[in-house]
Design an enzyme around this catalytic site. Structure first.
Site, PDB file in Angstrom:
ATOM      1  N   HIS A 251       0.830  -1.210   0.000  1.00  0.00           N
ATOM      2  CA  HIS A 251       0.000   0.000   0.000  1.00  0.00           C
ATOM      3  C   HIS A 251       0.864   1.259   0.000  1.00  0.00           C
ATOM      4  O   HIS A 251       0.560   2.236  -0.689  1.00  0.00           O
ATOM      5  CB  HIS A 251      -0.911  -0.034   1.237  1.00  0.00           C
ATOM      6  CG  HIS A 251      -1.707   1.212   1.445  1.00  0.00           C
ATOM      7  ND1 HIS A 251      -1.374   2.153   2.391  1.00  0.00           N
ATOM      8  CD2 HIS A 251      -2.812   1.688   0.811  1.00  0.00           C
ATOM      9  CE1 HIS A 251      -2.242   3.137   2.352  1.00  0.00           C
ATOM     10  NE2 HIS A 251      -3.129   2.885   1.406  1.00  0.00           N
TER      11      HIS A 251
ATOM     12  N   GLU B 129       2.060   1.851  -3.478  1.00  0.00           N
ATOM     13  CA  GLU B 129       0.988   2.409  -4.316  1.00  0.00           C
ATOM     14  C   GLU B 129       0.899   3.926  -4.138  1.00  0.00           C
ATOM     15  O   GLU B 129       0.739   4.673  -5.102  1.00  0.00           O
ATOM     16  CB  GLU B 129      -0.331   1.729  -3.959  1.00  0.00           C
ATOM     17  CG  GLU B 129      -1.565   2.345  -4.605  1.00  0.00           C
ATOM     18  CD  GLU B 129      -2.704   2.529  -3.630  1.00  0.00           C
ATOM     19  OE1 GLU B 129      -3.286   3.630  -3.605  1.00  0.00           O
ATOM     20  OE2 GLU B 129      -3.009   1.584  -2.867  1.00  0.00           O
ATOM     21  N   HIS B 130       1.012   4.386  -2.897  1.00  0.00           N
ATOM     22  CA  HIS B 130       0.998   5.828  -2.635  1.00  0.00           C
ATOM     23  C   HIS B 130       2.196   6.514  -3.287  1.00  0.00           C
ATOM     24  O   HIS B 130       2.072   7.571  -3.906  1.00  0.00           O
ATOM     25  CB  HIS B 130       1.018   6.094  -1.131  1.00  0.00           C
ATOM     26  CG  HIS B 130      -0.323   6.101  -0.491  1.00  0.00           C
ATOM     27  ND1 HIS B 130      -0.855   7.206   0.131  1.00  0.00           N
ATOM     28  CD2 HIS B 130      -1.259   5.131  -0.368  1.00  0.00           C
ATOM     29  CE1 HIS B 130      -2.042   6.927   0.614  1.00  0.00           C
ATOM     30  NE2 HIS B 130      -2.315   5.660   0.335  1.00  0.00           N
TER      31      HIS B 130
ATOM     32  N   GLU C  16      -3.971   8.049   7.637  1.00  0.00           N
ATOM     33  CA  GLU C  16      -4.971   7.106   7.106  1.00  0.00           C
ATOM     34  C   GLU C  16      -5.189   5.952   8.100  1.00  0.00           C
ATOM     35  O   GLU C  16      -6.324   5.525   8.332  1.00  0.00           O
ATOM     36  CB  GLU C  16      -4.505   6.575   5.759  1.00  0.00           C
ATOM     37  CG  GLU C  16      -5.510   5.681   5.045  1.00  0.00           C
ATOM     38  CD  GLU C  16      -5.010   5.214   3.688  1.00  0.00           C
ATOM     39  OE1 GLU C  16      -5.784   4.493   3.010  1.00  0.00           O
ATOM     40  OE2 GLU C  16      -3.877   5.542   3.294  1.00  0.00           O
TER      41      GLU C  16
END
Length: 422
Positions: A47, A50-51, A127
């Site tokens: 993840h 991906e950022h 997040e």
């Protein structure tokens, strides 16, 4: 509709679907890597990566990546799941080459500057904090963890804050090197597209990449363990999530599982909604869903209720599961089949959904089954099949339970399993 497929010499897959009359298109690259492919010390890195893909490349800044797509009225995004990471854009048909060029650039040329890593680290920690503050979000991570204990597939996609706080450029580069080979990628496009032009551009962008072999230590089959996690906290509601082991996505019984989920908690007419919300007023939200992975699956029932009503809600849920194995009706199954088929057909009106479908089905089957084939499989599920499946869910399947909130009065998993077989 015309579906076409091509494989580059390095294993890079391209599958497209031309949709006549559309002036827009969705194009993206789906990478066969997600949370379940992380080592424990890497939890959250898929993840994080991906950022970082949007933070800048050798030729584009973060702002330029966004501006080039938005200047032509499009949008670009990405997501990470437990088995895939996707990078995709929706643009007008004339701008497909631009979208594909940007996606190729962020996949192959991201710079991972130290300053950008620190900025994005802070964003992801926010997040994580937001997810932890959202009970009907975090409870599904806990349910996954207790369903698949001590396994990568059971860990959260975001990862724990302490792991995310330690990732550096070397970690990101290593992860890319292990998992972002051309043989682990599928380019999918749907809408106003030209297959031959996409193939030619893909060859130019990705044809030079060298295949990689994923470490065998990461190819571990999932094992549904089950168990209970209970987090007592002073909240307005108790969040209740129950999971049973169910079919993986290549199992023919997956269609039965999806119909069962629809009958039990797929809409306003479903059994759980009618009995628990409409007749008894025990909750506002309740649903059931059938999730599937490559080698396992999870049937999930979720609801939120008050501390005073959690015992009744949980026991009535079990009673409804048992009752479904006895008195499931042909009308309920027919309604669920109709909902599934309508959902398939309505979803295919969107090029974004079609591109997603192409990538997902090619990844699973190495081909794109026709819609008629999918509908035939749905129609082949009988009432007897669903009743038999309901019996498995109500007593034989491995089970996991997660509770969050003022859950002191909630029954234990042992209590619920005893009620299942009583």
């Amino acid at each position: 509709m015309t579906i076409e497929h091509h494989t580059l010499s390095n294993g890079f897959q391209i599958v497209t679907e031309h949709m006549p009359g559309l002036k827009s298109a969705s194009v993206g690259v789906w990478v066969d890597v997600g949370g379940r492919h992380e080592r424990i010390e890497q939890n959250g890195i898929a993840h994080f990566l991906e950022h970082m893909a949007f933070k800048g490349t050798k030729t584009r800044s973060s702002l330029q990546i966004a501006e080039e797509i938005e200047d032509v009225g499009g949008f670009i995004n990405a997501y990470t799941s437990r088995e895939n990471t996707a990078y995709y854009a929706r643009v007008l048909q004339d701008d497909v080459p631009l979208a594909l060029d940007v996606i190729g650039d962020i996949l192959m040329n991201s710079t991972f500057e130290a300053s950008d890593i620190e900025i994005e680290r802070g964003i992801i920690l926010q997040e994580i904090g937001q997810a932890n503050d959202t009970p009907d979000d975090i409870i599904f991570d806990w349910l996954q963890e207790v369903a698949y204990p001590d396994q990568a597939i059971g860990r959260s996609i975001l990862g724990p804050a302490e792991r995310v706080s330690s990732f550096n450029r070397e970690d990101l580069v290593k992860f890319v090197g292990e998992h972002y080979g051309p043989n682990q990628m599928i380019l999918a496009a749907a809408g106003g597209i030209d297959h031959a032009k996409i193939v030619a551009q893909a060859e130019a962008l990705f044809g030079h990449l060298t295949p990689v072999e994923r470490p065998s230590s990461l190819l571990v089959p999932a094992v549904f363990g089950g168990g209970e996690m209970r987090r007592n906290k002073d909240l307005e509601q108790v969040h209740f999530a129950l999971a049973m082991e169910s079919p993986h996505y290549r199992d023919p019984e997956i269609y039965t599982a999806q119909i069962y989920a629809s009958v039990m908690g797929g809409g306003v007419s479903s059994r759980l909604f009618q009995e628990i919300r409409e007749k008894r007023g025990l909750c506002y939200t309740i649903f059931a869903q059938a999730g599937a992975y490559e080698d396992t699956g999870m049937m999930t029932i979720y609801a939120g209720t008050s501390a005073e009503q959690i015992d009744e809600l949980a026991t009535v849920t079990i009673d409804e599961m048992k009752r479904a194995a006895v008195d499931m009706t042909a009308a309920e199954v027919a309604r669920a089949r109709a909902q599934m088929k309508a959902g398939m057909l309505m979803g295919l009106e969107s090029p974004s959904n079609r591109a997603e479908r192409l990538a997902r089905l090619w990844s699973i089957w190495g081909r794109i089954p026709s819609l008629d084939e999918a509908i035939e499989r749905v129609d082949a599920v009988t009432t007897g099949d669903v009743k038999e499946f309901a019996g498995k869910m109500a007593g034989k399947a491995a089970t996991a339970l997660a509770l969050y909130g003022p859950a002191e009065a909630a029954p234990t998993l042992a209590d619920l399993k005893a009620r299942m077989v009583a």
